[in-house]
Scaffold this active site. Structure first.
Site, mmCIF file in Angstrom:
data_model
loop_
_atom_site.group_PDB
_atom_site.id
_atom_site.type_symbol
_atom_site.label_atom_id
_atom_site.label_comp_id
_atom_site.label_asym_id
_atom_site.label_seq_id
_atom_site.Cartn_x
_atom_site.Cartn_y
_atom_site.Cartn_z
ATOM 1 N N ASP A 1 5.862 0.313 2.990
ATOM 2 C CA ASP A 1 6.156 -0.925 3.713
ATOM 3 C C ASP A 1 5.790 -2.120 2.836
ATOM 4 O O ASP A 1 5.480 -1.961 1.660
ATOM 5 C CB ASP A 1 5.407 -0.947 5.055
ATOM 6 N N TYR B 1 -4.949 0.562 9.618
ATOM 7 C CA TYR B 1 -6.125 0.929 8.834
ATOM 8 C C TYR B 1 -7.367 0.590 9.640
ATOM 9 O O TYR B 1 -8.171 -0.236 9.261
ATOM 10 C CB TYR B 1 -6.127 0.234 7.466
ATOM 11 N N GLU C 1 6.126 9.649 2.856
ATOM 12 C CA GLU C 1 5.732 8.316 2.388
ATOM 13 C C GLU C 1 4.716 8.419 1.250
ATOM 14 O O GLU C 1 3.736 9.165 1.355
ATOM 15 C CB GLU C 1 5.131 7.502 3.540
ATOM 16 N N ASP D 1 0.806 -1.230 0.000
ATOM 17 C CA ASP D 1 0.000 0.000 0.000
ATOM 18 C C ASP D 1 0.830 1.267 0.000
ATOM 19 O O ASP D 1 0.376 2.318 -0.426
ATOM 20 C CB ASP D 1 -0.944 0.018 1.212
#
Ligand SMILES: *[C@@H]1O[C@H](CO)[C@@H](O)[C@H](O)[C@H]1NC(C)=O
Length: 507
Positions: free
Chosen positions: A87, A235, A487, A84
């Site tokens: 990572d 999440y 990120e 996603d």
């Protein structure tokens, strides 16, 4: 390190010192942007996020096969899909949202993509092939591969990964209507994309969407209750109305298919109308989160999407959705005081909670699609004593895109590889560690730390990646440890693909 990005609403004094005009023209556009180049790169980014066995036509060459045993601990094949963010975990929730937005980008703007259309369709298929695997067993949806805590304690290339690849699922006893609904929406939206490219695949996606949707509807509950330890705080679904909203989004996607073809029986659509009405009552009571759109909250997206039917005169009974959509659009206008949307001095939409660019791209996407729906209907948005024209909404969306591409106080493009100045130390394991070609020997969990902490630029350019972006003062650290700023994520890029496609044809 992916994470929950919507913080609890923070109410700021609603004072905006800048006027409409000054915000729009504060940073004069120095040179016009190469939207087509940015479009190509925004799609290329998804190849860098691929998990599984890479195909021969893989263009991001510094990546290699990874996670080829995903699912084996549960006796299923769960290889493929996307990491996603920076990572190596595969989270089903943001992957499904990403897929829906990529599909929506193609549905509304595919005709503007030229030769990039085929790459955009491939980007969707990389995800749907995985989502089909994740939903292959009736009554089960695999929603995550990889223990996020184990993953986040290492700085490892995906190709070297030896962290726990725990498989998480929802089923009848452990429901997750939110993630299942989101998955169904992704499959349904993608089925529209493939209708003209691959009819059999399109039908497969739609049939699966209906099955997953029925599962989501029948076994209601939030996946963060069933899987709290694994998904929170990464999440974690904190939106209390999530379940219903994802269902709505799915229903609407089905309706659009039903309108265009006979794939979904008319009866299904009709049966849902009273239900949509009652669900919308809940939407109307949902208060202060109504103007959000992201993987955790679909309010604004649903209102805009369903308003299209209203604007086309096809569904007056959805009028309340259009009122909500109008209210949402008005809340985004600079110069109008609103507690939930702020603008940085340099003109960037800002919402607290980190990874701000996800809000910038998804809200700008809604501005653009709503502008198009209004144009076709020859309508404007009433905002109190003023009105917002479709042209104004386009201009606002374009201003955000231009900020991302470099029209900002730092003169920095927030897309890696676009322009001459862009983030060099993005929070991304694969990009920041030497490639397998450059360094064939394994780099273990903690051996990666020195690359993480190094002040040097990343060795591998993740071309097209758009990072979390500057803070509300337009400042950006370009430093790996500042993950909220540095990120990239798949759901920042997905709506940007549609925006760039449009502006590449209508600069
Ligand atoms: C934004 O970042 C800059 C540089 O790190 C810092 O000086 C400033 O205080 C930050 N602004 C806010 C509102 O956090």
């Amino acid at each position: 390190m992916a994470r929950k990005s919507f913080s609890s609403p923070v109410i700021f004094p609603a004072v905006l010192a800048v006027s409409f005009a000054s915000l729009l023209f504060a940073n004069p556009i120095i040179a016009s942007h190469d939207y087509r180049d940015a479009l190509r790169k925004s799609i290329l980014f998804f190849e860098g996020q691929r998990s599984g066995r890479l195909p021969p036509d893989q263009r991001v060459k510094w990546r290699r096969d990874s996670a080829l045993r995903d699912g084996s601990t549960a006796g299923v094949d769960l290889t493929g899909g996307y990491y996603d963010a920076g990572d190596n975990v595969k989270f089903g929730f943001p992957m499904a949202f990403t897929t829906t937005l990529l599909a929506w980008s193609i549905i509304d703007f595919g005709r503007n993509m030229g030769p990039e259309l085929k790459n955009a369709v491939k980007a969707v298929k990389w995800s749907t092939d995985y989502l089909l695997k994740a939903t292959s067993k009736p009554g089960v949806v695999y929603v995550q591969v990889g223990d996020a805590f184990s993953d986040h304690s290492c700085w490892e290339r995906p190709e070297d990964m030896d962290t726990l690849r725990t498989v998480y699922k929802i089923d009848n006893a452990h429901p997750g209507s939110d993630v299942a609904g989101e998955t169904a929406a992704a499959l349904a939206a993608a089925s529209i994309v493939f209708r003209s490219h691959d009819t059999a695949y399109s039908r497969l996606l739609l049939n699966r969407a209906v099955r997953v949707f029925n599962f989501a509807d029948k076994h209601r509950g939030a996946y963060s209750s069933s899987l709290h330890a694994a998904v929170c705080p990464f999440y974690c679904d904190v939106n209390g109305y999530q379940v219903r909203l994802n269902l709505l989004f799915t229903v609407n996607m089905n309706r659009r298919i039903a309108l265009g073809s006979c794939l979904v029986a008319q009866s299904l659509k009709e049966a849902w109308i009273p239900r949509i009405h009652s669900e919308n009552e809940v939407v109307l009571r949902a208060g202060d989160t109504i103007n959000e759109f992201g993987w955790d909250n679909k309010h604004a997206g649903i209102n805009v999407l369903i308003s299209k039917e209203v604007l086309m005169g096809k569904a007056e009974y959805f009028e309340s959705f259009k009122q909500n959509a109008d209210g949402f659009i008005c809340s985004l206008l600079p110069g109008v005081s609103h507690p939930q949307v702020q603008y940085s001095p340099g003109g960037l939409i800002f919402k607290p909670g980190g990874s701000n660019m996800q809000h910038v791209t998804s809200l700008s996407f809604l501005l653009l699609v709503y502008s198009n729906y209004l144009s076709h209907a020859n309508k404007v948005v009433p905002c109190g004593e003023t009105t917002a024209s479709p042209a104004l909404l386009k201009q606002l969306a374009k201003r955000q895109v231009n900020y991302i591409l470099g029209d900002n106080p730092l003169g920095l493009s927030y897309m890696v590889g676009y322009g001459s100045r862009f983030p060099r130390r993005i929070h991304h394991r694969g990009s920041s560690l030497p490639s397998v070609a450059a360094h064939p020997a394994r780099i273990g969990c903690k051996a990666g730390s020195r690359y993480f902490l190094s002040p040097n630029p990343n060795p591998n350019l993740l071309v097209g990646a758009v990072v979390g972006g500057p803070n509300i003062s337009d400042a950006f650290p370009d430093s790996r440890p500042y993950f909220q700023e540095s990120e990239p994520t798949t759901y920042i890029n997905a709506p940007l693909v549609g925006l760039l496609a449009f502006f590449s044809v209508h600069p």
